[in-house]
Motif scaffolding. Structure first.
Motif, PDB file in Angstrom:
ATOM      1  N   GLU A  12       0.857  -1.188   0.000  1.00 14.57           N
ATOM      2  CA  GLU A  12       0.000   0.000   0.000  1.00 14.57           C
ATOM      3  C   GLU A  12       0.891   1.236   0.000  1.00 14.57           C
ATOM      4  O   GLU A  12       1.808   1.350   0.809  1.00 14.57           O
ATOM      5  N   VAL A  13       0.641   2.117  -0.944  1.00  6.98           N
ATOM      6  CA  VAL A  13       1.430   3.336  -1.063  1.00  6.98           C
ATOM      7  C   VAL A  13       0.473   4.506  -0.930  1.00  6.98           C
ATOM      8  O   VAL A  13      -0.584   4.521  -1.535  1.00  6.98           O
ATOM      9  N   GLY A  14       0.860   5.474  -0.147  1.00  9.43           N
ATOM     10  CA  GLY A  14       0.002   6.638   0.013  1.00  9.43           C
ATOM     11  C   GLY A  14      -0.883   6.528   1.235  1.00  9.43           C
ATOM     12  O   GLY A  14      -0.720   5.659   2.083  1.00  9.43           O
ATOM     13  N   VAL A  15      -1.825   7.400   1.286  1.00 11.99           N
ATOM     14  CA  VAL A  15      -2.723   7.502   2.431  1.00 11.99           C
ATOM     15  C   VAL A  15      -4.097   6.991   2.025  1.00 11.99           C
ATOM     16  O   VAL A  15      -4.632   7.414   1.001  1.00 11.99           O
ATOM     17  N   PRO A  16      -4.685   6.071   2.801  1.00  8.64           N
ATOM     18  CA  PRO A  16      -6.057   5.650   2.481  1.00  8.64           C
ATOM     19  C   PRO A  16      -6.984   6.872   2.468  1.00  8.64           C
ATOM     20  O   PRO A  16      -6.864   7.761   3.319  1.00  8.64           O
ATOM     21  N   TRP A  17      -7.866   6.912   1.505  1.00 13.46           N
ATOM     22  CA  TRP A  17      -8.719   8.096   1.332  1.00 13.46           C
ATOM     23  C   TRP A  17      -9.525   8.418   2.579  1.00 13.46           C
ATOM     24  O   TRP A  17      -9.825   9.572   2.842  1.00 13.46           O
ATOM     25  N   LYS A  18      -9.853   7.420   3.379  1.00 12.06           N
ATOM     26  CA  LYS A  18     -10.640   7.663   4.599  1.00 12.06           C
ATOM     27  C   LYS A  18      -9.874   8.531   5.601  1.00 12.06           C
ATOM     28  O   LYS A  18     -10.473   9.126   6.481  1.00 12.06           O
ATOM     29  N   HIS A  19      -8.546   8.571   5.451  1.00 21.71           N
ATOM     30  CA  HIS A  19      -7.717   9.310   6.397  1.00 21.71           C
ATOM     31  C   HIS A  19      -7.360  10.713   5.919  1.00 21.71           C
ATOM     32  O   HIS A  19      -6.642  11.433   6.600  1.00 21.71           O
ATOM     33  N   VAL A  20      -7.860  11.095   4.755  1.00 23.96           N
ATOM     34  CA  VAL A  20      -7.556  12.421   4.220  1.00 23.96           C
ATOM     35  C   VAL A  20      -8.515  13.447   4.813  1.00 23.96           C
ATOM     36  O   VAL A  20      -9.728  13.251   4.801  1.00 23.96           O
ATOM     37  N   ASP A  21      -7.978  14.511   5.345  1.00 23.40           N
ATOM     38  CA  ASP A  21      -8.792  15.615   5.859  1.00 23.40           C
ATOM     39  C   ASP A  21      -9.229  16.437   4.638  1.00 23.40           C
ATOM     40  O   ASP A  21      -8.442  17.191   4.079  1.00 23.40           O
ATOM     41  N   VAL A  22     -10.482  16.243   4.208  1.00 19.76           N
ATOM     42  CA  VAL A  22     -10.954  16.904   2.987  1.00 19.76           C
ATOM     43  C   VAL A  22     -11.056  18.415   3.146  1.00 19.76           C
ATOM     44  O   VAL A  22     -11.011  19.151   2.163  1.00 19.76           O
ATOM     45  N   ASP A  35      -8.890  20.217   4.899  1.00 20.21           N
ATOM     46  CA  ASP A  35      -7.522  20.738   4.876  1.00 20.21           C
ATOM     47  C   ASP A  35      -6.565  19.592   4.538  1.00 20.21           C
ATOM     48  O   ASP A  35      -5.934  19.013   5.436  1.00 20.21           O
ATOM     49  N   PRO A  36      -6.443  19.258   3.243  1.00 19.70           N
ATOM     50  CA  PRO A  36      -5.579  18.135   2.854  1.00 19.70           C
ATOM     51  C   PRO A  36      -4.121  18.302   3.273  1.00 19.70           C
ATOM     52  O   PRO A  36      -3.423  17.314   3.426  1.00 19.70           O
ATOM     53  N   THR A  37      -3.669  19.535   3.501  1.00 18.81           N
ATOM     54  CA  THR A  37      -2.277  19.717   3.934  1.00 18.81           C
ATOM     55  C   THR A  37      -2.031  19.078   5.298  1.00 18.81           C
ATOM     56  O   THR A  37      -0.897  18.720   5.609  1.00 18.81           O
ATOM     57  N   LYS A  38      -3.073  18.921   6.097  1.00 19.50           N
ATOM     58  CA  LYS A  38      -2.917  18.219   7.375  1.00 19.50           C
ATOM     59  C   LYS A  38      -2.523  16.766   7.135  1.00 19.50           C
ATOM     60  O   LYS A  38      -1.817  16.180   7.938  1.00 19.50           O
ATOM     61  N   THR A  39      -2.996  16.200   6.049  1.00 20.90           N
ATOM     62  CA  THR A  39      -2.688  14.808   5.727  1.00 20.90           C
ATOM     63  C   THR A  39      -1.391  14.684   4.945  1.00 20.90           C
ATOM     64  O   THR A  39      -0.566  13.840   5.219  1.00 20.90           O
ATOM     65  N   PHE A  40      -1.230  15.550   3.923  1.00 21.91           N
ATOM     66  CA  PHE A  40      -0.117  15.400   2.988  1.00 21.91           C
ATOM     67  C   PHE A  40       1.041  16.368   3.255  1.00 21.91           C
ATOM     68  O   PHE A  40       2.067  16.291   2.600  1.00 21.91           O
ATOM     69  N   GLY A  41       0.853  17.288   4.165  1.00 14.40           N
ATOM     70  CA  GLY A  41       1.911  18.242   4.459  1.00 14.40           C
ATOM     71  C   GLY A  41       2.046  19.284   3.372  1.00 14.40           C
ATOM     72  O   GLY A  41       1.124  19.559   2.608  1.00 14.40           O
ATOM     73  N   ARG A  42       3.221  19.832   3.235  1.00  6.02           N
ATOM     74  CA  ARG A  42       3.453  20.949   2.318  1.00  6.02           C
ATOM     75  C   ARG A  42       3.589  20.490   0.863  1.00  6.02           C
ATOM     76  O   ARG A  42       3.757  21.306  -0.020  1.00  6.02           O
ATOM     77  N   MET A  43       3.548  19.180   0.595  1.00  8.29           N
ATOM     78  CA  MET A  43       3.655  18.736  -0.799  1.00  8.29           C
ATOM     79  C   MET A  43       2.422  19.129  -1.616  1.00  8.29           C
ATOM     80  O   MET A  43       2.436  19.105  -2.811  1.00  8.29           O
ATOM     81  N   MET A  44       1.358  19.532  -0.926  1.00  4.42           N
ATOM     82  CA  MET A  44       0.146  20.002  -1.618  1.00  4.42           C
ATOM     83  C   MET A  44       0.362  21.440  -2.040  1.00  4.42           C
ATOM     84  O   MET A  44       0.806  22.255  -1.262  1.00  4.42           O
TER      85      MET A  44
END
Length: 89
Positions: free
Chosen positions: A67-77, A79-88
């Protein structure tokens, strides 16, 4: 047919979707507009592709891949930067 020849020369598994489709008695049902796959066509493709993977590339079965990446259920819709950081951006 050329891509099948190249795949054969490289000993790479290949799915000849055109050949598989025209061998079907109701092949027109696999297309929505004569070019694009219909829902039946998508199922036709996915079944054959998964069978090819199972037979020729079992280490690439979906359940065998990491599994690569973050499961969609864990994405803060909100504020996605909370999940993915500054790469967004």
């Amino acid at each position: 047919a050329a891509c099948c020849e190249v795949a054969g020369a490289l000993r790479c598994p290949v799915l000849n979707l055109f050949q598989a489709m025209i061998e079907e008695p109701n092949w027109k049902e696999l297309l929505s507009d004569g070019v694009h796959l219909s829902p039946k066509g998508e199922e036709f493709l996915s079944t054959r592709l998964l069978n090819l993977i199972e037979d020729k590339l079992p280490h690439c079965r979906p359940e065998a891949l990491p599994e690569v990446g973050v499961p969609w259920k864990h994405v803060d819709v909100d504020d996605p930067t909370k999940t993915f950081g500054r790469m967004m951006i």
